[in-house]
Design an enzyme around this catalytic site. Sequence first.
Site, PDB file in Angstrom:
ATOM      1  CB  ALA A 134       7.965   4.384  -3.531  1.00  0.00           C
TER       2      ALA A 134
ATOM      3  CB  SER B 126      -0.851   0.177   1.328  1.00  0.00           C
ATOM      4  OG  SER B 126      -1.726   1.143   1.040  1.00  0.00           O
TER       5      SER B 126
ATOM      6  N   GLY C 136       7.185   0.511   4.641  1.00  0.00           N
ATOM      7  CA  GLY C 136       7.990  -0.069   3.800  1.00  0.00           C
ATOM      8  C   GLY C 136       7.769   0.300   2.344  1.00  0.00           C
ATOM      9  CB  CYS C 137       4.886   0.729   0.401  1.00  0.00           C
ATOM     10  SG  CYS C 137       4.167  -0.861   0.807  1.00  0.00           S
ATOM     11  CG  ASN C 138       5.786   5.636   2.819  1.00  0.00           C
ATOM     12  OD1 ASN C 138       4.703   5.504   2.083  1.00  0.00           O
ATOM     13  ND2 ASN C 138       5.566   6.128   4.143  1.00  0.00           N
TER      14      ASN C 138
END
Length: 191
Positions: free
Chosen positions: A72, A62, A67-69
């Site tokens: 990206a 998401s 972690g996704c931040n």
Amino acid sequence: MKLRTIVCTLALAATTAAFAALNAGDPAPAFSAPASLAGKPFTYSLKDGLAKGPVVVYFYPSAYTSGCNVQAHEFSTKTEQFAAAGASVVGVSLDSIERLNEFSADPDYCAGKLAVASDADGRIARSYGLRVSDRVRGATDTRGKEIDHGFTERTTFVVRKDGTIAATVGGVSPTENVARALEQVRKLASR
């Protein structure tokens, strides 16, 4: 323990517990999806991306989660290195296109350099053999906004120009995921 922390922990566990069904040599399922780059929506097509060279298709749980931040941001700061090796990168999640418009333009994460596609129903993730989990009511992102969708595993596929998978990267940290994808793209470029 905050609900957001619980959700992030569950999402991380899901990303490391299972590994993608698709492996090197398998055909990568073609897809088109609503996407965003620098806050501008468009339709992403894997077929069109492959016409230009290898494509790194990275699935993540998401937008606006810890972690996704990181992932990206890592991809966005390395876009020139991927391009130098002849590859493009697209992120795929179950986020809505509205969330992705914000995420793709956010200077701390995609920074206008990284296209992200919406797989709202999880169809694309499932076609790559990834597990998709249901929405967790009350879950919030790092901005405190509710996460109104399900999650998929953090797994990256390096897809050759011929549409076959060159490598699958999963079960590692977001930073290591990007580093291994770049390593695989560089191996392709050196052949």
